[in-house]
Design a protein around this motif. Structure first.
Motif, PDB file in Angstrom:
ATOM      1  N   ALA A   1       5.787   5.817  -0.720  1.00 36.44           N
ATOM      2  CA  ALA A   1       5.667   5.915   0.735  1.00 36.44           C
ATOM      3  C   ALA A   1       4.698   4.821   1.184  1.00 36.44           C
ATOM      4  O   ALA A   1       3.506   4.901   0.936  1.00 36.44           O
ATOM      5  CB  ALA A   1       5.157   7.292   1.129  1.00 36.44           C
ATOM      6  N   SER A   2       5.220   3.786   1.828  1.00 38.30           N
ATOM      7  CA  SER A   2       4.448   2.558   2.013  1.00 38.30           C
ATOM      8  C   SER A   2       3.811   2.454   3.389  1.00 38.30           C
ATOM      9  O   SER A   2       4.283   3.041   4.358  1.00 38.30           O
ATOM     10  CB  SER A   2       5.342   1.334   1.777  1.00 38.30           C
ATOM     11  N   PHE A   3       2.732   1.664   3.441  1.00 36.23           N
ATOM     12  CA  PHE A   3       2.036   1.377   4.694  1.00 36.23           C
ATOM     13  C   PHE A   3       2.132  -0.119   5.015  1.00 36.23           C
ATOM     14  O   PHE A   3       1.204  -0.712   5.558  1.00 36.23           O
ATOM     15  CB  PHE A   3       0.559   1.760   4.576  1.00 36.23           C
ATOM     16  N   ASP A   4       3.249  -0.714   4.663  1.00 35.65           N
ATOM     17  CA  ASP A   4       3.404  -2.148   4.850  1.00 35.65           C
ATOM     18  C   ASP A   4       4.782  -2.423   5.445  1.00 35.65           C
ATOM     19  O   ASP A   4       5.379  -1.537   6.041  1.00 35.65           O
ATOM     20  CB  ASP A   4       3.205  -2.872   3.511  1.00 35.65           C
TER      21      ASP A   4
ATOM     22  N   THR B   1       7.548   0.515  11.691  1.00 30.15           N
ATOM     23  CA  THR B   1       6.678  -0.445  11.023  1.00 30.15           C
ATOM     24  C   THR B   1       5.318  -0.513  11.707  1.00 30.15           C
ATOM     25  O   THR B   1       4.269  -0.495  11.039  1.00 30.15           O
ATOM     26  CB  THR B   1       7.332  -1.836  11.001  1.00 30.15           C
ATOM     27  N   ALA B   2       5.315  -0.584  13.023  1.00 28.07           N
ATOM     28  CA  ALA B   2       4.051  -0.623  13.760  1.00 28.07           C
ATOM     29  C   ALA B   2       3.228   0.632  13.481  1.00 28.07           C
ATOM     30  O   ALA B   2       2.002   0.560  13.301  1.00 28.07           O
ATOM     31  CB  ALA B   2       4.324  -0.761  15.254  1.00 28.07           C
ATOM     32  N   ALA B   3       3.881   1.776  13.413  1.00 28.31           N
ATOM     33  CA  ALA B   3       3.168   3.030  13.161  1.00 28.31           C
ATOM     34  C   ALA B   3       2.541   3.046  11.767  1.00 28.31           C
ATOM     35  O   ALA B   3       1.412   3.527  11.581  1.00 28.31           O
ATOM     36  CB  ALA B   3       4.125   4.210  13.321  1.00 28.31           C
ATOM     37  N   ARG B   4       3.247   2.515  10.771  1.00 26.07           N
ATOM     38  CA  ARG B   4       2.707   2.490   9.415  1.00 26.07           C
ATOM     39  C   ARG B   4       1.522   1.528   9.310  1.00 26.07           C
ATOM     40  O   ARG B   4       0.547   1.809   8.614  1.00 26.07           O
ATOM     41  CB  ARG B   4       3.802   2.100   8.423  1.00 26.07           C
TER      42      ARG B   4
ATOM     43  N   TYR C   1       0.856  -1.189   0.000  1.00 24.19           N
ATOM     44  CA  TYR C   1       0.000   0.000   0.000  1.00 24.19           C
ATOM     45  C   TYR C   1       0.892   1.239   0.000  1.00 24.19           C
ATOM     46  O   TYR C   1       1.859   1.313   0.773  1.00 24.19           O
ATOM     47  CB  TYR C   1      -0.867   0.032   1.258  1.00 24.19           C
ATOM     48  N   TRP C   2       0.527   2.203  -0.829  1.00 28.84           N
ATOM     49  CA  TRP C   2       1.286   3.455  -0.904  1.00 28.84           C
ATOM     50  C   TRP C   2       0.379   4.655  -0.663  1.00 28.84           C
ATOM     51  O   TRP C   2      -0.821   4.614  -0.906  1.00 28.84           O
ATOM     52  CB  TRP C   2       1.926   3.619  -2.293  1.00 28.84           C
TER      53      TRP C   2
ATOM     54  N   THR D   1       3.193  13.053  -6.418  1.00 30.79           N
ATOM     55  CA  THR D   1       4.090  14.216  -6.337  1.00 30.79           C
ATOM     56  C   THR D   1       5.554  13.837  -6.174  1.00 30.79           C
ATOM     57  O   THR D   1       6.418  14.694  -6.330  1.00 30.79           O
ATOM     58  CB  THR D   1       3.689  15.119  -5.158  1.00 30.79           C
ATOM     59  N   GLY D   2       5.858  12.573  -5.873  1.00 29.95           N
ATOM     60  CA  GLY D   2       7.240  12.182  -5.639  1.00 29.95           C
ATOM     61  C   GLY D   2       8.053  12.168  -6.916  1.00 29.95           C
ATOM     62  O   GLY D   2       7.537  11.935  -8.011  1.00 29.95           O
TER      63      GLY D   2
END
Length: 316
Positions: free
Chosen positions: A270-273, A302-305, A253-254, A261-262
């Motif tokens: 910018a990942s959520f995994d 990692t836990a925060a993401r 997931y990004w 914009t990157g």
């Protein structure tokens, strides 16, 4: 958090009324004991299975230390949320409570409440049904070499993180514990499960990916790729969605705004995994011997993401 205070990855535990049947890299499976205490736990004969998500984290087919605090509950919550929204196909969940007189009795043991799912057992297909909507990870590495991903030819000129012209189905063979999963062709899946089931798994996977991608997009999140697993109902033969679904462990997931914009792959994706874990490990380990222990800051990031993804998708 000091190194000595870091949590260790959770392990399978004794659960009253349940027999431990199997442990994978990050999940533990139990079947009802039916009064037995030391009989072999046989998944084949059981009609129900308790799927417990641990806090263990894996990368490159290795379980790492320490675990990610709260990961099991986050993944289970996200799986259940997605199962509620993927209504076009039956799934393996069964009721986790029952009415006894005027009392509601919980069927999931208290020690694993919040990170366990009660499911019916299935005859699982030996295929990981991978769908890729974006070019990244091992797919990007293969593309650089051959302008293809898992044998599927792609247009020239794509960059790391680019959206593919259309999602592609790139199945893998589910290797036994201790062996590496292996990317396979669609033709090989036909040999494994027959032409009808092979086509059904491909079509269901692509349809589920499209549905989930649209839902994620509304939350400002890109579903870059994921893997589904399916099994056959033992009574009807119907194909059923199983295992975890669309979690931070089984998917990439990004952040959608960052992708738009990157200017570099790191900025775009910018990942959520667990990509944070993969990147840290790849920079410090050549794949031989035991992998190094994760530092506290990588565990915490990692836990925060994982938490942020759940909050974005569910709005909770």
């Amino acid at each position: 958090m000091t190194e000595s205070a870091q949590p260790t990855a959770s392990v399978a535990r004794d659960l009253p009324g349940w027999l431990h049947a199997y442990s994978g890299k990050v999940r533990d499976l139990y079947i009802p004991s039916d009064g037995r205490t030391d009989a072999p736990a046989d998944l084949v004969s059981a009609s129900r299975v308790l799927v417990v998500a641990s806090d263990r984290v894996s990368a490159f087919d290795h379980v790492l230390e320490p675990g990610i605090p709260g990961k099991g509950e986050l993944l289970t919550t996200l799986s259940l949320w997605w199962f509620d929204r993927l209504t076009g196909i039956p799934n393996h969940l069964v009721a986790d409570h029952e009415q006894v007189g005027s009392t509601v009795r919980e069927l999931i043991p208290a020690p694993v409440a919040g990170r366990a799912m009660l499911c019916r057992t299935l005859d699982m297909y030996p295929i990981e049904c991978v769908v890729r909507g974006y070019l990244t990870g091992s797919g990007w590495k293969e593309y650089v070499q051959s302008q293809s991903v898992c044998g599927i030819a792609l247009p020239a000129g794509l960059q790391n993180g680019d959206r593919l012209p259309e999602p592609i189905y790139t199945p893998a063979w589910k290797a036994p514990m201790g062996q590496h999963d292996e990317n396979i062709t669609f033709e090989r899946t036909v040999e494994l499960v027959g032409p009808g089931i092979a086509a059904e798994l491909r079509d269901l996977s692509l349809a589920l990916f499209a549905t989930a991608g649209a839902i994620a997009e509304k939350a400002g999140v890109i579903l870059a790729d994921t893997k589904f697993e399916f099994g056959a109902d033992r009574l009807t033969g119907m194909t059923v969605l199983a295992d975890e679904v669309l979690t931070s462990d089984s998917s990439r997931y990004w952040d959608a705004d960052a992708w738009r914009t990157g200017t570099t792959p790191d900025e775009r994706m910018a990942s959520f995994d667990k990509q944070i874990v993969r990147d840290w490990l790849a920079a410090r380990w050549d794949g031989t011997g035991a992998p190094p222990e994760l530092p506290a800051e990588i565990v915490e990031q990692t836990a925060a993401r994982y938490r942020e993804l759940l909050e974005r998708l569910t709005g909770a």
